[in-house]
Design an enzyme around this catalytic site. Structure first.
Site, PDB file in Angstrom:
ATOM      1  N   VAL A  23     -22.591 -11.921  -8.677  1.00  0.00           N
ATOM      2  CA  VAL A  23     -22.919 -13.209  -8.177  1.00  0.00           C
ATOM      3  C   VAL A  23     -24.491 -14.410  -8.192  1.00  0.00           C
ATOM      4  O   VAL A  23     -25.322 -14.519  -9.120  1.00  0.00           O
ATOM      5  CB  VAL A  23     -22.210 -14.413  -6.729  1.00  0.00           C
ATOM      6  CG1 VAL A  23     -22.900 -15.140  -6.309  1.00  0.00           C
ATOM      7  CG2 VAL A  23     -20.821 -14.108  -6.912  1.00  0.00           C
ATOM      8  N   GLY A 102      -9.504 -14.296   1.445  1.00  0.00           N
ATOM      9  CA  GLY A 102      -8.452 -14.762   1.138  1.00  0.00           C
ATOM     10  C   GLY A 102      -7.680 -15.725   1.528  1.00  0.00           C
ATOM     11  O   GLY A 102      -8.597 -16.817   1.266  1.00  0.00           O
ATOM     12  N   SER A 105      -9.619 -18.104   3.994  1.00  0.00           N
ATOM     13  CA  SER A 105     -11.599 -18.481   2.839  1.00  0.00           C
ATOM     14  C   SER A 105     -11.240 -19.667   1.873  1.00  0.00           C
ATOM     15  O   SER A 105     -11.768 -20.482   1.398  1.00  0.00           O
ATOM     16  CB  SER A 105     -12.173 -17.310   2.465  1.00  0.00           C
ATOM     17  OG  SER A 105     -11.734 -16.176   3.410  1.00  0.00           O
ATOM     18  N   THR A 125      -9.580  -8.711  -0.689  1.00  0.00           N
ATOM     19  CA  THR A 125      -8.109  -8.676   0.491  1.00  0.00           C
ATOM     20  C   THR A 125      -7.803  -7.182   0.088  1.00  0.00           C
ATOM     21  O   THR A 125      -7.767  -7.519  -1.353  1.00  0.00           O
ATOM     22  CB  THR A 125      -7.380  -9.398   0.506  1.00  0.00           C
ATOM     23  OG1 THR A 125      -6.276  -9.026   1.268  1.00  0.00           O
ATOM     24  CG2 THR A 125      -6.814 -10.549  -0.473  1.00  0.00           C
ATOM     25  N   ASP A 127      -5.496  -7.030   0.297  1.00  0.00           N
ATOM     26  CA  ASP A 127      -3.512  -7.360   0.781  1.00  0.00           C
ATOM     27  C   ASP A 127      -2.973  -6.876  -0.573  1.00  0.00           C
ATOM     28  O   ASP A 127      -1.907  -7.318  -0.864  1.00  0.00           O
ATOM     29  CB  ASP A 127      -3.624  -8.089   1.370  1.00  0.00           C
ATOM     30  CG  ASP A 127      -3.546  -7.793   3.385  1.00  0.00           C
ATOM     31  OD1 ASP A 127      -3.812  -6.545   3.181  1.00  0.00           O
ATOM     32  OD2 ASP A 127      -3.905  -8.608   4.027  1.00  0.00           O
ATOM     33  N   LYS A 212      20.872  15.807  -1.169  1.00  0.00           N
ATOM     34  CA  LYS A 212      20.302  16.762  -2.254  1.00  0.00           C
ATOM     35  C   LYS A 212      19.155  17.414  -1.719  1.00  0.00           C
ATOM     36  O   LYS A 212      18.537  18.202  -3.121  1.00  0.00           O
ATOM     37  CB  LYS A 212      19.228  14.994  -2.800  1.00  0.00           C
ATOM     38  CG  LYS A 212      19.339  14.264  -3.652  1.00  0.00           C
ATOM     39  CD  LYS A 212      18.478  13.212  -3.934  1.00  0.00           C
ATOM     40  CE  LYS A 212      19.350  12.864  -5.154  1.00  0.00           C
ATOM     41  NZ  LYS A 212      18.350  11.982  -6.002  1.00  0.00           N
ATOM     42  N   ARG A 244       7.412  11.954  11.893  1.00  0.00           N
ATOM     43  CA  ARG A 244       6.646  12.258  13.099  1.00  0.00           C
ATOM     44  C   ARG A 244       6.204  10.785  11.846  1.00  0.00           C
ATOM     45  O   ARG A 244       6.381  10.405  10.942  1.00  0.00           O
ATOM     46  CB  ARG A 244       5.026  13.289  12.665  1.00  0.00           C
ATOM     47  CG  ARG A 244       5.498  14.152  12.641  1.00  0.00           C
ATOM     48  CD  ARG A 244       5.590  14.897  14.115  1.00  0.00           C
ATOM     49  NE  ARG A 244       5.098  15.459  15.348  1.00  0.00           N
ATOM     50  CZ  ARG A 244       6.448  16.516  15.060  1.00  0.00           C
ATOM     51  NH1 ARG A 244       7.205  15.398  15.121  1.00  0.00           N
ATOM     52  NH2 ARG A 244       6.737  17.532  15.617  1.00  0.00           N
ATOM     53  N   HIS A 250      -6.749   1.290   9.387  1.00  0.00           N
ATOM     54  CA  HIS A 250      -8.851   0.607   9.274  1.00  0.00           C
ATOM     55  C   HIS A 250      -9.213   1.350   7.627  1.00  0.00           C
ATOM     56  O   HIS A 250     -10.122   0.507   7.454  1.00  0.00           O
ATOM     57  CB  HIS A 250      -9.687  -0.128  10.167  1.00  0.00           C
ATOM     58  CG  HIS A 250      -9.109  -1.141  10.468  1.00  0.00           C
ATOM     59  ND1 HIS A 250      -7.986  -1.535  11.879  1.00  0.00           N
ATOM     60  CD2 HIS A 250      -9.678  -2.652  10.538  1.00  0.00           C
ATOM     61  CE1 HIS A 250      -7.830  -2.547  11.794  1.00  0.00           C
ATOM     62  NE2 HIS A 250      -8.451  -3.535  11.431  1.00  0.00           N
TER      63      HIS A 250
END
Ligand code: F6P
Length: 319
Positions: A23, A102, A105, A125, A127, A212, A244, A250
């Site tokens: 930009v 996202g 926003s 994002t 996601d 299996k 487990r 993050h």
């Protein structure tokens, strides 16, 4: 238009910096002045705005995170808060704004456009939950981070006859889980779309172990579905595997962006500048079938959720 601004908002995503760079540099090449707004919409409201030069974005294409900082600002829904933002933009003579983030926003960007500041959204994002674009910036890097970590978990699961339950991010979107499940050869994938039935998951794991003869299993599950530590305990109690759980958390948001995210972010940044220069506002950039385009934010927010059924069917055929 002589001056534009740029901000990053919501959860950060690798590749946001590459978009900022695009930009800034595309804007300057087109004869514009480009202003960085720090800490998302908060920076607009608090007048944390500064002019950026080409040198300010040197070397950032390789960096994760966002040099502008990011934040979520609930109060931006209030018109009196947005009025402060508009006044600050007017003070700097900024007439157009690029918002990277996202869907939350995007709503802010639409509201600002309705108040006279043309805004263009860029989907950023991990996601991949913006349905008007095939891919969002950061998804590919996050996916590769998940793959790298699941591959490691597979090594140790296999040595110990274990089932690794791996919780991945995505908010309400299962894309990270399904793409990671396919690319790591996970035995079980659970997302909001598949639904969650604990008994069925345990039965499936027993089938893999007993019928299996698998020595280990990987179960990838989207966040916000169940307590993965409890699920791991149930696996130890009711299947031949010891369970487990690992919550990747993050770590999925960091790291140097992949080539794919760098290219996407660069194309999106450049397209956003072109859109502002041709007088567009209230629109967002996306990529659909390899074509970079813009569409109305209202339409983008209304796009129905993509079904990943074909990917789940593919997974079922291969597992
Ligand atoms: O939207 C990105 C995302 O990482 C989601 O996957 C996750 O649910 C959320 O943000 C976490 O938000 P925060 O960083 O505020 O904990």
């Amino acid at each position: 238009m002589k001056k534009i601004g740029i901000l990053t908002s919501g959860g950060d995503a690798p590749g946001m910096n590459a978009a900022i760079r695009a930009v800034v540099r595309s804007g300057i090449s087109a004869g514009l002045e480009v202003y960085g707004v720090f800490n998302g919409y908060e920076g607009l409201v608090n007048d944390n705005i500064r002019k950026l030069d080409r040198g300010d974005v040197s070397d950032i294409i390789i960096q994760g995170g966002t040099i502008l900082g990011s934040a979520r600002l609930e109060e931006f829904k209030l018109v009196e808060v947005r009025e402060k933002a508009v006044a600050n933009l007017a003070k700097h003579g900024i007439e157009g704004l690029v918002v990277i983030g996202g869907d939350g926003s995007y709503r802010g960007a639409l509201a600002l456009t309705e108040m006279g500041i043309n805004c263009i959204g860029i989907p950023g994002t991990i996601d991949n939950d913006i349905d008007s674009t095939d891919y969002t910036i950061g998804f590919d890097t996050a996916l590769n981070t998940v793959i790298e970590n699941v591959d490691k978990l597979r090594d140790t699961s296999s040595s110990h006859h274990r089932c690794s339950v791996v919780e991945v991010m995505g908010n309400r979107c299962g894309d990270l889980a399904i793409y990671a499940g396919i690319t790591t050869g996970a035995e079980v994938i659970v997302t909001k779309e598949t639904g969650y039935d604990e008994a069925e998951v345990l039965e499936r794991l027993n089938y893999f172990e007993q019928v299996k003869g698998k020595r280990h299993a990987i179960l990838i599950i989207s966040e916000k579905i169940t307590d993965v530590h409890l699920l791991a305990q149930k696996i130890s109690q009711h299947t031949g595997f010891s369970g487990r759980a690992t919550i990747l958390g993050h770590i999925q948001r960091g790291g140097s962006p992949t080539a794919r995210d760098r290219i996407l972010a660069t194309q999106f940044g450049d397209k956003a500048v072109q859109a502002l220069m041709s007088g567009e506002g209230g629109r967002c950039v996306g990529i659909v079938s390899e074509k970079v385009m813009t569409i109305d934010i209202t339409e983008a927010l209304r796009t129905p959720k993509k079904s990943r059924k074909p990917l789940f069917e593919l997974h079922d055929r291969l597992v």
